[in-house]
Design an enzyme around this catalytic site. Structure first.
Site, PDB file in Angstrom:
ATOM      1  N   ASP A  11      37.444  14.368  43.472  1.00 42.49           N
ATOM      2  CA  ASP A  11      37.699  14.932  44.831  1.00 42.49           C
ATOM      3  C   ASP A  11      37.608  13.941  45.986  1.00 42.49           C
ATOM      4  O   ASP A  11      38.896  13.979  46.557  1.00 42.49           O
ATOM      5  CB  ASP A  11      36.712  16.152  45.221  1.00 42.49           C
ATOM      6  CG  ASP A  11      36.660  17.438  44.412  1.00 42.49           C
ATOM      7  OD1 ASP A  11      38.038  17.409  43.720  1.00 42.49           O
ATOM      8  OD2 ASP A  11      35.857  17.973  44.648  1.00 42.49           O
ATOM      9  N   SER A  59      29.938  22.326  46.629  1.00 41.59           N
ATOM     10  CA  SER A  59      29.550  22.482  45.351  1.00 41.59           C
ATOM     11  C   SER A  59      27.940  22.648  45.139  1.00 41.59           C
ATOM     12  O   SER A  59      27.750  23.539  44.110  1.00 41.59           O
ATOM     13  CB  SER A  59      29.580  21.018  44.695  1.00 41.59           C
ATOM     14  OG  SER A  59      30.907  20.663  44.731  1.00 41.59           O
ATOM     15  N   GLN A 119      34.146  22.449  35.846  1.00 43.34           N
ATOM     16  CA  GLN A 119      33.548  23.968  36.128  1.00 43.34           C
ATOM     17  C   GLN A 119      33.421  24.713  35.062  1.00 43.34           C
ATOM     18  O   GLN A 119      32.349  25.352  35.052  1.00 43.34           O
ATOM     19  CB  GLN A 119      34.403  24.353  37.221  1.00 43.34           C
ATOM     20  CG  GLN A 119      34.152  23.960  38.668  1.00 43.34           C
ATOM     21  CD  GLN A 119      35.264  24.442  39.616  1.00 43.34           C
ATOM     22  OE1 GLN A 119      35.871  25.581  39.195  1.00 43.34           O
ATOM     23  NE2 GLN A 119      35.206  23.986  40.850  1.00 43.34           N
ATOM     24  N   ARG A 148      45.151  28.830  38.521  1.00 44.91           N
ATOM     25  CA  ARG A 148      44.261  27.799  37.977  1.00 44.91           C
ATOM     26  C   ARG A 148      43.530  28.249  37.075  1.00 44.91           C
ATOM     27  O   ARG A 148      43.022  29.518  36.648  1.00 44.91           O
ATOM     28  CB  ARG A 148      43.071  27.855  39.109  1.00 44.91           C
ATOM     29  CG  ARG A 148      43.850  27.496  40.494  1.00 44.91           C
ATOM     30  CD  ARG A 148      42.594  27.371  41.721  1.00 44.91           C
ATOM     31  NE  ARG A 148      41.514  26.244  41.172  1.00 44.91           N
ATOM     32  CZ  ARG A 148      40.760  25.884  42.081  1.00 44.91           C
ATOM     33  NH1 ARG A 148      40.504  26.670  43.146  1.00 44.91           N
ATOM     34  NH2 ARG A 148      39.861  24.840  41.958  1.00 44.91           N
ATOM     35  N   LYS A 199      43.565  21.666  40.516  1.00 48.83           N
ATOM     36  CA  LYS A 199      42.641  22.270  41.692  1.00 48.83           C
ATOM     37  C   LYS A 199      43.649  23.044  42.746  1.00 48.83           C
ATOM     38  O   LYS A 199      44.439  24.057  42.271  1.00 48.83           O
ATOM     39  CB  LYS A 199      42.385  20.944  42.459  1.00 48.83           C
ATOM     40  CG  LYS A 199      41.650  20.026  41.758  1.00 48.83           C
ATOM     41  CD  LYS A 199      40.311  20.187  41.498  1.00 48.83           C
ATOM     42  CE  LYS A 199      39.319  18.946  40.936  1.00 48.83           C
ATOM     43  NZ  LYS A 199      37.929  19.498  40.984  1.00 48.83           N
ATOM     44  N   GLU A 200      43.101  23.219  44.059  1.00 48.61           N
ATOM     45  CA  GLU A 200      43.773  24.004  44.804  1.00 48.61           C
ATOM     46  C   GLU A 200      45.118  24.236  44.851  1.00 48.61           C
ATOM     47  O   GLU A 200      45.873  25.095  45.314  1.00 48.61           O
ATOM     48  CB  GLU A 200      43.263  23.909  46.411  1.00 48.61           C
ATOM     49  CG  GLU A 200      41.666  24.444  46.834  1.00 48.61           C
ATOM     50  CD  GLU A 200      40.566  23.736  45.925  1.00 48.61           C
ATOM     51  OE1 GLU A 200      39.503  23.624  46.282  1.00 48.61           O
ATOM     52  OE2 GLU A 200      40.780  22.650  45.370  1.00 48.61           O
ATOM     53  N   HIS A 216      42.442  22.282  51.412  1.00 49.71           N
ATOM     54  CA  HIS A 216      41.681  21.521  52.861  1.00 49.71           C
ATOM     55  C   HIS A 216      41.568  19.991  52.518  1.00 49.71           C
ATOM     56  O   HIS A 216      41.707  19.392  53.572  1.00 49.71           O
ATOM     57  CB  HIS A 216      40.208  22.322  52.247  1.00 49.71           C
ATOM     58  CG  HIS A 216      39.525  21.913  51.285  1.00 49.71           C
ATOM     59  ND1 HIS A 216      38.415  21.512  50.902  1.00 49.71           N
ATOM     60  CD2 HIS A 216      39.958  22.499  50.015  1.00 49.71           C
ATOM     61  CE1 HIS A 216      37.842  21.641  49.580  1.00 49.71           C
ATOM     62  NE2 HIS A 216      38.956  21.817  49.128  1.00 49.71           N
ATOM     63  N   ARG A 217      41.444  19.461  51.127  1.00 49.89           N
ATOM     64  CA  ARG A 217      41.474  18.111  51.225  1.00 49.89           C
ATOM     65  C   ARG A 217      42.820  17.441  51.524  1.00 49.89           C
ATOM     66  O   ARG A 217      42.539  16.108  52.172  1.00 49.89           O
ATOM     67  CB  ARG A 217      40.770  17.955  49.832  1.00 49.89           C
ATOM     68  CG  ARG A 217      39.558  18.456  49.455  1.00 49.89           C
ATOM     69  CD  ARG A 217      38.742  17.519  48.619  1.00 49.89           C
ATOM     70  NE  ARG A 217      37.493  18.281  48.325  1.00 49.89           N
ATOM     71  CZ  ARG A 217      36.389  18.270  48.888  1.00 49.89           C
ATOM     72  NH1 ARG A 217      36.484  17.735  49.983  1.00 49.89           N
ATOM     73  NH2 ARG A 217      35.547  18.974  48.580  1.00 49.89           N
ATOM     74  N   LYS A 226      37.793  26.083  54.142  1.00 52.52           N
ATOM     75  CA  LYS A 226      37.253  26.282  52.609  1.00 52.52           C
ATOM     76  C   LYS A 226      35.826  25.378  52.566  1.00 52.52           C
ATOM     77  O   LYS A 226      35.019  25.911  51.879  1.00 52.52           O
ATOM     78  CB  LYS A 226      38.240  25.625  51.911  1.00 52.52           C
ATOM     79  CG  LYS A 226      37.724  25.861  49.876  1.00 52.52           C
ATOM     80  CD  LYS A 226      39.035  25.516  49.418  1.00 52.52           C
ATOM     81  CE  LYS A 226      38.651  25.557  48.044  1.00 52.52           C
ATOM     82  NZ  LYS A 226      38.437  26.869  47.555  1.00 52.52           N
ATOM     83  N   ASN A 278      40.090  31.413  46.817  1.00 47.13           N
ATOM     84  CA  ASN A 278      40.613  30.395  45.962  1.00 47.13           C
ATOM     85  C   ASN A 278      39.204  29.751  45.659  1.00 47.13           C
ATOM     86  O   ASN A 278      39.427  28.267  45.566  1.00 47.13           O
ATOM     87  CB  ASN A 278      41.778  29.650  46.787  1.00 47.13           C
ATOM     88  CG  ASN A 278      42.475  28.714  45.903  1.00 47.13           C
ATOM     89  OD1 ASN A 278      42.566  28.710  44.526  1.00 47.13           O
ATOM     90  ND2 ASN A 278      42.914  27.738  46.563  1.00 47.13           N
ATOM     91  N   SER A 282      38.326  20.651  33.283  1.00 43.32           N
ATOM     92  CA  SER A 282      37.944  21.044  34.621  1.00 43.32           C
ATOM     93  C   SER A 282      36.251  20.982  34.117  1.00 43.32           C
ATOM     94  O   SER A 282      35.812  21.902  33.263  1.00 43.32           O
ATOM     95  CB  SER A 282      38.019  22.397  35.199  1.00 43.32           C
ATOM     96  OG  SER A 282      37.183  22.563  36.495  1.00 43.32           O
ATOM     97  N   ARG A 319      26.487  26.679  43.906  1.00 54.26           N
ATOM     98  CA  ARG A 319      25.441  26.610  42.617  1.00 54.26           C
ATOM     99  C   ARG A 319      24.068  27.443  42.915  1.00 54.26           C
ATOM    100  O   ARG A 319      23.647  28.112  42.392  1.00 54.26           O
ATOM    101  CB  ARG A 319      25.533  25.395  42.099  1.00 54.26           C
ATOM    102  CG  ARG A 319      26.584  24.726  41.566  1.00 54.26           C
ATOM    103  CD  ARG A 319      26.494  23.109  41.126  1.00 54.26           C
ATOM    104  NE  ARG A 319      27.211  22.757  40.307  1.00 54.26           N
ATOM    105  CZ  ARG A 319      28.573  22.314  40.480  1.00 54.26           C
ATOM    106  NH1 ARG A 319      29.065  22.370  41.943  1.00 54.26           N
ATOM    107  NH2 ARG A 319      29.682  21.876  39.589  1.00 54.26           N
ATOM    108  N   ASP A 328      34.700  29.405  50.925  1.00 60.92           N
ATOM    109  CA  ASP A 328      34.084  29.537  49.490  1.00 60.92           C
ATOM    110  C   ASP A 328      32.774  30.340  49.475  1.00 60.92           C
ATOM    111  O   ASP A 328      32.412  31.153  48.532  1.00 60.92           O
ATOM    112  CB  ASP A 328      34.047  28.242  49.048  1.00 60.92           C
ATOM    113  CG  ASP A 328      35.485  27.679  48.372  1.00 60.92           C
ATOM    114  OD1 ASP A 328      36.365  28.369  48.843  1.00 60.92           O
ATOM    115  OD2 ASP A 328      35.621  26.888  47.605  1.00 60.92           O
TER     116      ASP A 328
END
Length: 694
Positions: free
Chosen positions: A348, A26, A180, A129, A375-376, A423-424, A451, A99, A178, A30, A52
């Protein structure tokens, strides 16, 4: 990073040690975009190297940013020279963003404000998404954005904006899908606050509840570092002051990823505890996990995962940039305590709580997690499906998940975890390998961790312990030139296992001893044996042999190396040391060992032993072709005679004669290709696993 089709984790017992985390995804993306929008050069330290960040870096280069060096390297800063808030009038590009929501959404906003001709593309999941609320907000300004596929989703086409109708009214954006979307506006709109002759405050209003506020906090903190002082009015209105202009801070450090810390915080809560006798020198008498790179001074909201872990029973100490986690005492923090938690503040990291719930005494409920569904993957559905595979009882709702662990040890199940290119999911479910039933866990597509944490499994294995007997070994024995080295390397590559070429060890020992100036005789026997035990030897999937950082593959194949190998093999202490060295190769996640006595002497309890053979004529022909391909002259009759003579010697020697182990599977490769032999060995291995075929 493991790039295999799947990764099998044997049952794990305990964990203890120190982990250094990679930079935050994150923060990394940024910082990259803010540096790109600024005037001047920003030196970024500890940037995350992941899928990413790579797509973000590639996109910024396409937009004209100068970035050096070309790739992120551990310990090396990266320099980004920005565009100063302006693009050329004819700016145009097609940007592939994988992604990565942290790239797609903020770049869409920034480019829509800057203007040009851009297509924003990604992988198929990215096109599922949502981005419609961000597009709606940008269109309020006069940005021109068109959907190239389904309405409300990428891919997108961005044109030149028309700000003629942009007045004083606030820009409205939904906050309940989101965070984001809001982050993207906060990062893009300062570009409009400093338009010559039209400087003005820009106001963003959040419609509905703002979810994931901690991520907005990260954005505001970083904006301030780049010269943008946003006024936050109770998380519902955000004011970007007139005249705001991006200024490079010169240098900036990226914090380690607090979301990634959650897996190791959970690991400490689940798998540490009292030290065994071997750890008697541990002053506290307790095992723990120490996490470096993130601590109580973190600007990331997911650091509050520590609070949830403590509520479940973990004991956590912290410093400015470190955490130390220990499992609670029996009855006080172990088994873990079930919780009912609003997870809006750690969206997350909350996924890790879902797997911790497997080790809790009671039912755990995680609420206010609607953002998981966009999310993903649809993370609520995914977690429910995979938790049930392990034996848990799961209830899912629109914005919650409720988990009851298996009722008893007998109710746990071995499971192959589908990871949904998320990934998570992969990282969370690795923690299921500590289950009380001592069952293995298969993680499908382990490379999806690239990721955010490419070396996650390596970091996990570095602090995990289990009984050696649980670490799987595949033995591939056979006579000279049977192809066992090639087959072992391919099988190890397919499974992600360590590789041991036992036949090379005497040659390596002889080489190392001769380089050290030691006479290869009884006078130096103990010294050579000690050296052999400490040799930093490794074998890779390309059948290269490494001594430390040196590729010695050719050096050990010389005639002199063969003679030296014969000399050291005559020393009993050296032979004993090399047995210990071979046993030391049995490390997580598993081992493929090739030689002549792997299944009979070194690893007699290996779950799969293969005795690979081929006719002497076939082996001679193979060796002949191999030598000719290297430009070495050879005579096939001589090779055949040599092989037959060596077979006779190997089978008749007094110590560890060449023969199949009693429980070995015999495989004659005379009429088979390498691919067919590898497929057969892997098939036999799959038959022995509780997951079925992948």
């Amino acid at each position: 990073m493991f790039t295999t089709e799947f990764l099998d984790l044997p049952a794990l017992d305990t964990a203890h040690g120190t982990v250094s985390l990679p930079g935050s995804k994150s923060i990394s993306n940024r910082v990259l975009l803010l540096a790109a929008l600024s005037q001047g050069t920003t030196v970024i330290h500890d940037l995350l190297d992941s899928d990413d960040t790579r797509v973000m870096l590639a996109a910024l280069r396409q937009l004209g940013c100068r970035i050096a060096p070309d790739a992120v390297a551990p310990g090396q800063a990266i320099e980004v020279t920005g565009i100063g808030g302006q693009l050329p009038a004819d700016a145009a590009a097609t940007l592939f963003l994988g992604n990565a929501g942290t790239a797609m959404r903020p770049l869409t906003a920034a480019l829509a404000v800057l203007g040009g001709s851009f297509e924003m593309t990604g992988v198929p999941r990215m096109y599922e998404r949502p981005i419609g609320d961000l597009v709606d907000a940008l269109r309020q300004l006069g940005c021109r954005i068109a959907y190239l596929g389904n309405e409300g989703f990428p891919p997108l086409k961005i044109g030149r904006p028309d700000f003629s109708r942009f007045g004083q009214a606030p820009i409205q954006v939904r906050g309940d899908v989101s965070s984001q979307f809001l982050t993207s506006l906060l990062m893009a709109l300062p570009l409009q606050a400093n338009v010559p002759g039209a400087q003005r405050d820009i106001v963003i209003e959040v419609v509905g509840e703002l979810i994931s506020r901690p991520y907005i906090h990260i954005t505001l903190e970083l904006l301030a570092r780049f010269g943008i002082a946003v006024k936050n009015e109770n998380w519902q209105r955000f004011v970007i002051p007139a005249g705001s202009r991006y200024r490079s801070p010169g240098e900036i450090h990226v914090e380690a990823d607090a979301s990634s810390a959650s897996y190791f915080i959970a690991l400490g809560a689940i798998a540490t505890g009292m030290a065994d006798a071997a750890d008697a020198d541990n002053a506290t008498g307790r095992k723990s996990i120490r996490i470096l790179g993130v601590g109580r001074d973190s600007i990331q909201g997911d650091i509050r995962f520590v609070e949830a872990a403590r509520a479940m029973g973990a004991q956590v100490e912290s410093g400015p940039n470190w955490l130390q986690v220990t499992r609670g005492e029996p009855g006080q923090g172990w088994p873990l305590k079930a919780i009912d938690l609003d997870c809006n503040h750690i969206p997350d990291a909350a996924m890790t709580l879902a797997v911790m719930a497997l080790y809790a005494d009671g039912t755990t409920t995680l609420r206010n997690i609607a953002s998981w569904r966009v999310k993903e993957t649809d993370r609520i559905a995914a977690m429910a499906i995979e938790l049930r595979k392990l034996g848990a009882t799961v209830e899912e709702g629109p914005d919650y998940i409720r988990i009851t662990p298996p009722a008893s040890r007998a109710d746990w199940k071995a499971a192959s975890i589908h990871t949904y290119d998320d990934h998570r999911v992969a990282m969370c479910f690795s923690l299921a390998a500590f289950n009380p039933a001592k069952l293995p866990v298969r993680i499908e597509d382990p490379k999806c961790v690239a990721k955010t944490f490419p070396d996650y499994f390596e970091a996990l294995f570095s602090v995990c312990q289990t009984e050696r007997e649980r670490i799987p070994v595949i033995c591939i024995d056979g006579p000279t030139a049977s192809g066992k080295g090639t087959i072992a390397a391919e099988v190890a590559r397919a499974l992600g296992y360590q590789l041991l070429d036992s036949g090379a060890l005497y040659r390596i020992t002889g080489l190392a001893a001769s380089r050290a100036g030691l006479a290869l005789d009884e006078s130096n026997e103990e010294t050579i044996a000690e050296m052999a035990l400490d040799m930093p030897v490794r074998f890779d999937a390309q059948q290269r042999v490494w001594l430390g950082d040196e590729d010695i593959s050719l050096a050990i194949r010389s005639e002199q190396a063969g003679m030296n190998a014969s000399r050291v093999s005559a020393l009993p202490a050296v032979r004993s040391a090399l047995v210990d060295l071979q046993l030391a190769f049995q490390t997580l996640p598993g081992l493929v060992a090739d030689g002549r006595d792997m299944g009979t002497v070194i690893f007699p309890h290996a779950p799969l032993k293969v005795y690979l053979s081929a006719s002497a004529q076939c082996r001679a022909e193979r060796r002949y072709k191999q030598l000719i391909s290297k430009g070495i002259s050879a005579n096939i009759s001589t090779l055949l005679a040599d092989l037959e003579a060596r077979d006779a010697r190997d089978m008749q020697r007094a110590t560890a004669p060449l023969k199949p182990a009693e429980d070995a599977l015999l495989l004659d490769s005379s009429e088979l290709t390498i691919e067919q032999v590898v497929a057969q060995v892997l098939s036999w291995w799959q038959e022995r696993q509780p997951f079925g075929r992948a």
